[in-house]
Design a protein around this motif. Structure first.
Motif, PDB file in Angstrom:
ATOM      1  N   ARG A   9       0.839  -1.216   0.000  1.00 22.14           N
ATOM      2  CA  ARG A   9       0.000   0.000   0.000  1.00 22.14           C
ATOM      3  C   ARG A   9       0.863   1.251   0.000  1.00 22.14           C
ATOM      4  NH1 ARG A   9      -4.182  -0.081   4.805  1.00 22.14           N
ATOM      5  NH2 ARG A   9      -4.338   2.098   4.186  1.00 22.14           N
ATOM      6  N   ALA A  10       1.895   1.232   0.828  1.00 25.22           N
ATOM      7  CA  ALA A  10       2.784   2.391   0.907  1.00 25.22           C
ATOM      8  C   ALA A  10       3.474   2.619  -0.445  1.00 25.22           C
ATOM      9  CB  ALA A  10       3.809   2.182   2.017  1.00 25.22           C
ATOM     10  N   GLU A  11       3.784   1.534  -1.128  1.00 24.56           N
ATOM     11  CA  GLU A  11       4.443   1.652  -2.433  1.00 24.56           C
ATOM     12  C   GLU A  11       3.500   2.327  -3.446  1.00 24.56           C
ATOM     13  OE1 GLU A  11       7.436   1.365  -3.257  1.00 24.56           O
ATOM     14  OE2 GLU A  11       7.428   1.189  -5.444  1.00 24.56           O
ATOM     15  N   VAL A  12       2.232   1.944  -3.428  1.00 30.37           N
ATOM     16  CA  VAL A  12       1.275   2.593  -4.343  1.00 30.37           C
ATOM     17  C   VAL A  12       1.224   4.096  -4.058  1.00 30.37           C
ATOM     18  CG1 VAL A  12      -1.151   2.765  -5.050  1.00 30.37           C
ATOM     19  CG2 VAL A  12      -0.117   0.508  -4.714  1.00 30.37           C
ATOM     20  N   ALA A 107       1.033  -4.307  -9.886  1.00 33.70           N
ATOM     21  CA  ALA A 107       2.194  -5.162 -10.177  1.00 33.70           C
ATOM     22  C   ALA A 107       3.466  -4.560  -9.579  1.00 33.70           C
ATOM     23  CB  ALA A 107       2.342  -5.340 -11.687  1.00 33.70           C
ATOM     24  N   MET A 108       3.627  -3.237  -9.717  1.00 34.14           N
ATOM     25  CA  MET A 108       4.824  -2.595  -9.156  1.00 34.14           C
ATOM     26  C   MET A 108       4.845  -2.700  -7.638  1.00 34.14           C
ATOM     27  SD  MET A 108       5.183   0.735 -11.671  1.00 34.14           S
ATOM     28  CE  MET A 108       6.509   1.540 -10.743  1.00 34.14           C
ATOM     29  N   ALA A 109       3.662  -2.591  -7.017  1.00 37.13           N
ATOM     30  CA  ALA A 109       3.591  -2.642  -5.549  1.00 37.13           C
ATOM     31  C   ALA A 109       3.921  -4.043  -5.032  1.00 37.13           C
ATOM     32  CB  ALA A 109       2.199  -2.217  -5.083  1.00 37.13           C
ATOM     33  N   VAL A 355      -9.597   6.442  -7.454  1.00 37.28           N
ATOM     34  CA  VAL A 355     -10.120   5.072  -7.432  1.00 37.28           C
ATOM     35  C   VAL A 355      -9.096   4.116  -8.056  1.00 37.28           C
ATOM     36  CG1 VAL A 355     -11.937   3.541  -8.291  1.00 37.28           C
ATOM     37  CG2 VAL A 355     -12.529   5.823  -7.441  1.00 37.28           C
ATOM     38  N   MET A 356      -8.416   4.593  -9.105  1.00 39.52           N
ATOM     39  CA  MET A 356      -7.384   3.763  -9.741  1.00 39.52           C
ATOM     40  C   MET A 356      -6.318   3.357  -8.706  1.00 39.52           C
ATOM     41  SD  MET A 356      -4.039   4.331 -10.897  1.00 39.52           S
ATOM     42  CE  MET A 356      -3.913   6.084 -11.294  1.00 39.52           C
ATOM     43  N   LEU A 357      -5.976   4.289  -7.798  1.00 38.48           N
ATOM     44  CA  LEU A 357      -4.978   3.966  -6.771  1.00 38.48           C
ATOM     45  C   LEU A 357      -5.535   2.955  -5.759  1.00 38.48           C
ATOM     46  CD1 LEU A 357      -3.366   7.489  -6.164  1.00 38.48           C
ATOM     47  CD2 LEU A 357      -2.560   5.627  -7.637  1.00 38.48           C
ATOM     48  N   VAL A 358      -6.827   3.090  -5.447  1.00 40.58           N
ATOM     49  CA  VAL A 358      -7.472   2.097  -4.567  1.00 40.58           C
ATOM     50  C   VAL A 358      -7.441   0.720  -5.249  1.00 40.58           C
ATOM     51  CG1 VAL A 358      -9.681   1.371  -3.565  1.00 40.58           C
ATOM     52  CG2 VAL A 358      -8.955   3.767  -3.400  1.00 40.58           C
ATOM     53  N   ALA A 359      -7.691   0.720  -6.558  1.00 41.68           N
ATOM     54  CA  ALA A 359      -7.655  -0.541  -7.303  1.00 41.68           C
ATOM     55  C   ALA A 359      -6.261  -1.154  -7.254  1.00 41.68           C
ATOM     56  CB  ALA A 359      -8.073  -0.299  -8.749  1.00 41.68           C
ATOM     57  N   ALA A 364      -3.149  -5.462  -5.385  1.00 45.36           N
ATOM     58  CA  ALA A 364      -1.861  -5.876  -4.810  1.00 45.36           C
ATOM     59  C   ALA A 364      -2.091  -6.694  -3.547  1.00 45.36           C
ATOM     60  CB  ALA A 364      -1.005  -4.649  -4.503  1.00 45.36           C
ATOM     61  N   MET A 365      -3.000  -6.228  -2.693  1.00 44.41           N
ATOM     62  CA  MET A 365      -3.274  -6.942  -1.433  1.00 44.41           C
ATOM     63  C   MET A 365      -3.825  -8.342  -1.717  1.00 44.41           C
ATOM     64  SD  MET A 365      -4.909  -3.594   0.386  1.00 44.41           S
ATOM     65  CE  MET A 365      -5.519  -4.222   1.940  1.00 44.41           C
ATOM     66  N   THR A 366      -4.677  -8.430  -2.733  1.00 43.89           N
ATOM     67  CA  THR A 366      -5.261  -9.731  -3.068  1.00 43.89           C
ATOM     68  C   THR A 366      -4.201 -10.648  -3.686  1.00 43.89           C
ATOM     69  OG1 THR A 366      -7.337  -8.552  -3.455  1.00 43.89           O
ATOM     70  CG2 THR A 366      -7.242 -10.832  -4.204  1.00 43.89           C
TER      71      THR A 366
END
Ligand code: ZN
Length: 387
Positions: A9-12, A107-109, A355-359, A364-366
């Motif tokens: 999350r921090a990476e995003v 993917a980056m996160a 919203v894109m950042l939430v996605a 990433a979490m999933t």
């Protein structure tokens, strides 16, 4: 929340501005299905910079790519999917620019925390969703072999997870008759337009007996040249859709029967063709859906009321091949439909970008849920086999 998830999350957040830039860049340069060379270049360049090994032009599609994270060990394979094609005239009116940026971010996160996580992480560029069937080709070419979870999100006027889609086949019906002077010698003619009209009438009579949720809709694409010539050629195009792929196939037989009956009745000859790509229906993977919802709720989101509205997508074919999810996240008011200028506006709005950042975070979490041993992958596959 696990340490991996916190770090992802921090990476995003850290790369948030980059991702916004990508979303805007794609929005400003809309490209039609299977012609998305600029979008593919932008995405793969960012993926390379983040250390991914990139192959462009996979499955024989110039604008398809697979970006593979170099940290590979035994364990599950997660693929995060990006779409990036736009529509004629109205550009990114389906928000695929946000899909692409969100997928890249996810993917980056995960990539940033991949050291220490088992398995394999892929970012897959899947072109031509709007009728080009990029994912169908990629499934057929074996690109999803070995993948345990395929995940993407789609911006929408509502937030729903675990929603299905309609299997679709596009049909072209052509009739060949015989021309004649429509007033002097009508008896010498065979009216191809009548055969088209008769096909519609047959179909309309069937509607009462078609299962709820199925859709068969068509247009007359050629109805003749002049009223005083008995039409020698006429054609119609139909989309045949159903919530389940086998029922779509049953409907195709019914429609074909209507057309054959019309040919028999009028004396015209029928030419039947299935054109473009057929898409299967989405099979949402329940354990993956539950994991995604938990992650979304952990970020303070809640689901909207279930809706009946359904379209069709080539993600259906992916979810019929491997466990997958295709959640929808709300980026605009509920009365704004996709494929409109208003939706395009939302796809380049601050809200859309947020919203894109939430996605990116929730995907990433999933993905981390899938990569972290052991239970989820097994549950995903047994649920996949049962449904
Ligand atoms: Zn779309």
């Amino acid at each position: 929340m696990s340490d991996w998830k916190e770090r992802a999350r921090a990476e995003v957040d850290r790369i948030g501005d980059q991702l916004r830039e990508v979303a805007q860049e794609l929005f400003d340069n809309p490209e039609l299905k299977l012609e998305e060379t600029h979008a593919a270049a932008v995405l793969t360049e960012r993926a390379r910079d983040a250390g991914f090994e990139v192959e462009v032009g996979v499955a024989g599609l110039e604008t398809a790519f697979v970006a593979s994270h170099p940290e590979i060990s035994d364990g599950p394979t997660v693929a995060i999917l990006a779409e990036y094609d736009a529509l004629p005239e109205i550009g990114h009116a389906c928000g695929h620019n946000l899909i692409a940026a969100g997928a890249l971010g996810a993917a980056m996160a995960v990539g940033a925390v991949k050291k220490g996580l088992p398995g394999r992480l892929l970012l897959m560029g899947t072109p031509g969703e709007e009728g080009g069937g990029g994912k169908v080709t990629m499934v057929d070419q074996g690109l999803f072999e070995g993948v345990d979870a395929a995940m993407m999100y789609h911006p929408a006027p509502m937030t729903i997870v675990g929603h299905g889609s309609l299997a679709i086949t596009e049909v072209k019906i052509e009739f060949h008759g015989r021309p004649a002077h429509a007033s002097a010698w009508p008896e010498k003619g065979i009216n191809a337009l009548d055969a088209v009209i008769q096909t519609f009438n047959g179909l309309n009579a069937l509607r009462e007996h078609i299962k709820d949720g199925a859709r068969v809709h068509g247009i007359i694409s050629n109805g003749g040249a002049k009223p005083n010539i008995v039409p020698e050629y006429a054609s119609a195009e139909f989309y045949v859709r159903a919530p389940e792929t086998p029922y779509r196939d049953e409907l195709l037989v019914k429609l074909r029967n209507c057309a054959e009956g019309a040919a028999l009745a009028t004396g015209a000859t029928l030419e039947w063709s299935e054109v473009g790509h057929s898409y299967k229906s989405i099979k949402p993977n329940r354990p993956l859906v539950d994991a995604y919802v938990a992650n979304l709720e952990a970020l303070g989101w809640s689901l909207g009321a279930p809706v009946d509205a359904m379209g069709s997508t080539d993600m259906g074919d992916v979810t019929q091949a491997v466990p997958g999810i295709h959640p929808y996240l709300q980026i605009c008011a509920p009365d704004i439909a996709a494929h409109t200028r208003e939706f395009a506006e939302a796809s380049s709005s601050e809200r859309g970008f947020d919203v894109m950042l939430v996605a990116a975070k929730t995907l990433a979490m999933t993905a981390i849920d899938v990569l972290t041993p052991p239970a989820l992958v097994e549950r995903m596959w047994s649920s996949f086999r049962e449904t």
